[in-house]
Design an enzyme around this catalytic site. Structure first.
Site, PDB file in Angstrom:
ATOM      1  N   LYS B  78       0.855  -1.198   0.000  1.00 29.20           N
ATOM      2  CA  LYS B  78       0.000   0.000   0.000  1.00 29.20           C
ATOM      3  C   LYS B  78       0.886   1.241   0.000  1.00 29.20           C
ATOM      4  CE  LYS B  78      -4.024   1.913   2.496  1.00 29.20           C
ATOM      5  NZ  LYS B  78      -4.871   1.776   3.705  1.00 29.20           N
ATOM      6  N   SER B 153      -9.730   1.674   2.678  1.00 26.38           N
ATOM      7  CA  SER B 153      -8.841   2.454   1.842  1.00 26.38           C
ATOM      8  C   SER B 153      -7.805   1.598   1.106  1.00 26.38           C
ATOM      9  CB  SER B 153      -8.131   3.511   2.683  1.00 26.38           C
ATOM     10  OG  SER B 153      -7.285   2.903   3.632  1.00 26.38           O
ATOM     11  N   SER B 177      -9.950  -0.624   6.897  1.00 29.86           N
ATOM     12  CA  SER B 177      -9.338  -0.399   5.584  1.00 29.86           C
ATOM     13  C   SER B 177      -8.626  -1.598   4.982  1.00 29.86           C
ATOM     14  CB  SER B 177      -8.357   0.771   5.649  1.00 29.86           C
ATOM     15  OG  SER B 177      -9.055   1.978   5.637  1.00 29.86           O
TER      16      SER B 177
END
Lengths: 476, 486
Positions: B78, B153, B177
């Site tokens: 990420k 996210s 997330s």
């Protein structure tokens, strides 16, 4: 109306740790800009602070030295504000739960003792420095100082005059230096002070409206700024006006304070507990260990000097103001155990010399052992007190021992009675008129004869023996 | 055999037996990315050359026999985990060109383990969002239905795993997330216990809630990634010096004696999609069939969780994001005439609307006069929510719930409706408030063919029990084996 000043001080003391409070960068002063930095103190994305244990240790020492209560659990908090020298956009400080509260410091002004309360002591990180380039529309930031540990010491509003504020600051600095956690240099910024001051009619209790004074870069400026501010507030109150709560900046060139920002412009720092740091837990064992490691503090040392060495309160005060001086004094006593003589020489000759040379006692060219050596020569009569002062000058200039100088220059006191007697006879024979006058009652002339004999021996004759012989021979 | 479709543990077997090379594996994954990235948009940055260099190095280790379970395994990271020398943007204009001078602790661990980093995954800007629509650069699409969001996210991390554009990935979870995009993309995603994985090098959104965790094709891979990233780190004061077990040892058949709590406040939740409801009820039955005892428990303060979360997270974020001021790195507006204008223009242009909204909420809630009513009160209620879980875990070993109230929604459908978006985190954010571990595993599909996830939550540092339950569920089902058609 008769007004009374109410003064409280906030001191920021830079702690003498090797590394910064939340990272491993050096705290050394004066490196090239941005050379003592890393991702952590630069506030790079993703970095986290790790508390330097030495900072806690040093703060505990100070807190215990001024009799604070230690919080078994304290917290770091974020103080949020924007400025280019503050890389994270917040300063890690302590707010609701500081490490120490409710201490006190004893001060003395004009022989009157007084206790000043310490509200709280907490730890925080320093900010960087902005350098404004003259003639260029930019400012440069140096982050070397960012993250250097600071200890904030907040006093109660217990002081009533600029002199008391000065005494408090000097005592505070003395303690910091005694325990070795801060070098206490106001000019270089390792010891900074803000002052809160207000006035109230003497005899009343409620506080008046206060102003906060900043930019006080020396002890002299603190007292001058407070004197100015008290006069300024008094003038306002006497004219029936109202003091405005605000922050004022001391201008040392104009000897005045100027308004910097008002109450309505005060920052909202949005303090909240720093989620990156755990609550700081301090157990009894840690407190006990730090307490036991504390050196003898100025007040205790002063009392002991008076008691143990029979020194006057004044002498003891001067000798214990700095730990290095007290240590020098006691080291000297180890070799030559006459406290009053040693005290006089340290406070007189040695201090004068160091002041002229602008040196600290730790950099003295005359060590405690060599001063003791000089005093021993004087005490055993090898040299006179007068010669001793000459030898002292020579020691200071060359770093040689007193014995070596005395030997080299042939300064050994003449104590040979026969030799002195011959000189006395010669002097008397050369001044028959003065001999007659003395014998006729003009006793003051003794000094003249002593001077003549000393002149002949270039000061080396023992003054006691010269006096004795002259008196004996001049009496008919 | 399609190499990019391999699980980590399977690929490791083949690598170890020298049936494939790390170079072949990485090349296959890069080719897969080449083929489908235009449709999915899972990555912000790709590092094919660096990945091939790492793959060759991995092959050397494999040849020498000095390899671990992740040696030569292509992973996605990420884009808010700092990678030294490789651009780390947080999906924000303000860090568009930021190249970290250091590696996050988890990156050091992955590198030491010989993993191959193929790229940095897309996300909602600074991890603020539940749809990956709030990336400053592009939305990521759900590999199962390209018109839908992949969740967020960590949407890029989940989509990349689901679409076989990596074998596994790291995400971060502040309020769901990792788990919510894992559910929407039908992969396994774990939020470890707070303090289990070092946050050093994870760009902070809400420091007391953030936790890095894995997204994987199955439970075994999830356990292997957990083994790689967990552990105390002296650089993170909030990491916990708790021993890390070998998580694969929990992957044994049999759930006899396990007690699973079903929070009664969760199932009749408002807005719970009937397909999700059905899938969860099926999952409960499946767990009972496997030998677990399911009991109803209560988490009485659940209804406050969203409110508490949306005070605490923005408060911390408003402070964490203060450092992006244009002074030292990242975007700076160069037209500004003075300092204040520089700050204003830099932040107004550098941050997207959702990030600005949360900074403003947090700044307001921390202001003088509001602190006690918002942050102070929220912190107190947070303690009550923690106690809810503590009491629940006196009666059961883990909790079972939906991950999200609905399957993935169409892109653009609620991006203008922050409140509905916030409410979709209802099942996941309590675990972050309480600091407990949470796991999302595939448990079915909606009538429209969109994946549905099952959440398991456990005691602090008891990720093992979650993995065990998930592993048994996986043995009895094949949801995790289904692939999106791309």
């Amino acid at each position: 109306m008769d007004f009374e000043a109410v003064i409280g001080l906030e001191v920021h003391a830079q702690l003498k740790t090797n590394t910064k409070i939340f990272c491993g960068c050096a705290t050394a002063f004066g490196g090239a800009p941005n050379t003592h930095v890393c991702p952590v103190c630069l506030g790079m994305p993703g970095v986290l602070p790790v508390l330097n244990k030495q900072v806690v240790e040093f703060t505990l020492m100070m807190a215990l030295a001024v009799d604070c209560r230690i919080a078994r659990q304290s917290r770091f908090a974020r103080k949020n504000y924007f400025y280019p020298d503050l890389p994270k956009g917040y300063q890690i400080s302590q707010y609701e739960l500081p490490i120490a509260e409710r201490g006190r410091i004893e001060i003395e002004v004009n022989g009157t003792a007084k206790t000043v309360g310490i509200t709280r002591i907490h730890m925080e990180e320093d900010a960087g420095k902005l350098n404004h380039e003259p003639g260029r529309p930019v400012s440069l930031v140096d982050f070397n100082r960012t993250g250097v540990p600071l200890m904030e010491i907040v006093s109660e509003p217990d002081m009533r005059s600029p002199e008391e504020a000065g005494a408090y600051l000097r005592k505070l600095r003395s303690i910091l230096r005694y325990i070795g956690v801060c070098d206490g240099n106001m000019e270089e910024g390792s010891f900074r002070c803000d002052a809160n001051v207000s006035l109230r009619p003497r005899g009343t209790t409620p506080f008046g409206t206060r102003t906060e004074l900043k930019n006080l870069n020396s002890f002299k400026h603190v007292e001058k700024a407070l004197h100015y501010e008290i006069r300024r507030q008094q003038a306002i109150l006497e004219e029936g006006g109202e003091v405005v709560q605000e922050t004022r900046l001391w201008n040392p060139d104009k000897n005045q304070t100027f308004s910097m920002r008002g109450k309505e412009d005060a920052h909202d720092y949005r303090y909240f507990p720093d989620p990156d740091l755990l609550p700081l837990v301090i157990d009894d064992e840690w407190i006990a260990r730090v307490r036991n490691s504390l050196p003898e503090l100025p007040d205790a040392k002063k009392a002991r000097f008076e008691r143990e060495y029979g020194l006057s309160a004044y002498d003891a005060d001067v000798l214990t103001a700095a730990r290095e001086v007290a240590d020098y004094f006691e080291a000297c006593l180890g070799e030559f155990n006459k406290p009053k003589v040693v005290a006089n020489w340290i406070m007189g000759e040695l201090t004068a010399h160091l002041n002229t040379e602008n040196k600290s006692i730790t950099a003295s060219p005359i060590t405690s052992a060599s001063l003791a050596g000089l005093l021993k020569l004087m005490d055993t009569g090898v040299i006179s007190g007068k010669i001793a002062k000459t030898v002292f000058e020579e020691m200071a200039a060359t770093g040689k021992t007193a014995a070596a100088i005395v030997e080299e220059k042939g300064l050994v006191q003449v104590t040979d009675t026969t030799a002195i007697e011959n000189l006395v006879d010669a002097v008397m024979a050369a001044a028959p008129a003065e001999v007659a006058a003395y014998r006729a009652g003009k006793k003051k002339l003794l000094g003249f004869f002593v001077g003549q004999v000393m002149k002949e021996t270039r000061g080396k004759a023992s003054p006691d023996i010269v006096n004795q012989l002259l008196k004996k021979k001049l009496e008919p | 055999m399609k190499l990019h479709e391999l699980t980590i543990h399977h690929a490791h077997e083949l690598l170890r037996k020298k049936e494939i090379t790390a170079l072949e594996l990485t090349q296959a994954v890069l080719a897969r990315i080449e083929a489908v990235e235009a449709q999915v948009g899972a990555y912000i940055s790709l590092f094919p050359e660096e990945a091939l260099v790492q793959a060759r190095a991995a092959d050397k280790s494999l040849a020498m026999g000095t390899c671990g379970p992740l040696t030569g395994i292509p992973l996605a990271i990420k884009d808010l985990i700092c990678t030294q020398g490789l651009r780390t943007t947080c999906a924000s204009r303000i860090l568009e060109n930021f190249i970290p001078p250091y590696d996050a602790t988890v990156m050091q661990k992955l590198k030491a383990g010989g993993a191959v980093i193929v790229g940095k995954a897309n996300m909602d800007e600074f991890a603020m969002g539940s749809s990956t629509e709030h990336s400053a650069f592009k939305p990521t699409r759900n590999p199962w239905e390209l018109a839908s969001i992949p969740g967020g996210s960590s949407g890029g991390s989940a989509a990349a795993v689901a679409a076989d554009m990596c074998l596994g990935s790291l995400g971060s979870d502040t309020g769901g997330s990792i788990r919510q995009p894992a559910a929407h993309c039908s992969v396994v995603g774990m939020k470890p216990t707070y303090g289990r994985v070092s946050r050093f090098g994870l760009v902070a959104f809400a420091s007391s809630l953030d936790q890095i965790g894995p997204l994987a094709k199955d439970t075994t891979d999830c356990a292997l990634l957990m083994n790689a990233v967990c552990g105390y780190d002296p650089n993170d004061s909030t990491s916990v010096p708790e021993p890390v077990p070998d998580f694969t040892t929990f992957l044994t058949p049999g759930l006899k004696g396990m007690k699973i709590g079903i929070p009664k406040e969760y199932l009749p939740a408002q807005g719970l999609d009937p397909d999700v409801d059905q899938a969860i009820r099926n999952a409960i039955r499946r767990m009972q069939d496997l030998g677990a005892e399911c009991i109803e428990i209560s988490l009485p303060h659940t209804r406050y969780a969203v409110a508490v979360y949306y005070v605490i997270a923005p408060c911390e974020a408003s402070s964490n994001l203060a450092r992006y001021d244009g002074v030292r790195y990242g975007f700076r507006d160069r037209q500004a005439d003075d300092l204040i204008q520089m700050y204003r223009r830099t932040k107004s242009q550098g941050f997207g609307p959702e990030v600005q909204r949360r900074i403003i909420i947090g700044t307001y809630a921390l202001s003088a006069g509001y602190y006690d009513a918002y942050y102070g009160k929220a912190s107190q209620v947070r303690t009550l929510i923690m106690n809810d879980f503590k009491q629940a875990f006196e009666r059961c070993d883990l909790l079972l719930s939906p991950v999200a109230p609905t399957p993935a929604f169409p892109i653009g459908e609620i991006s203008d409706d922050p409140l509905t978006m916030y409410l979709s985190d209802i099942f996941t954010l309590s675990a972050n408030l309480a600091g407990i571990p949470g796991l999302s595993i595939p448990c079915g599909f909606s009538r429209n063919g969109l994946p549905i996830g099952l959440q398991l939550m456990g005691r602090h540092f008891d990720e093992g029990t979650l993995l065990k339950a998930a592993y048994n569920f996986e043995l009895a089902t094949d949801f995790h084996k289904q692939k999106p058609r791309l």
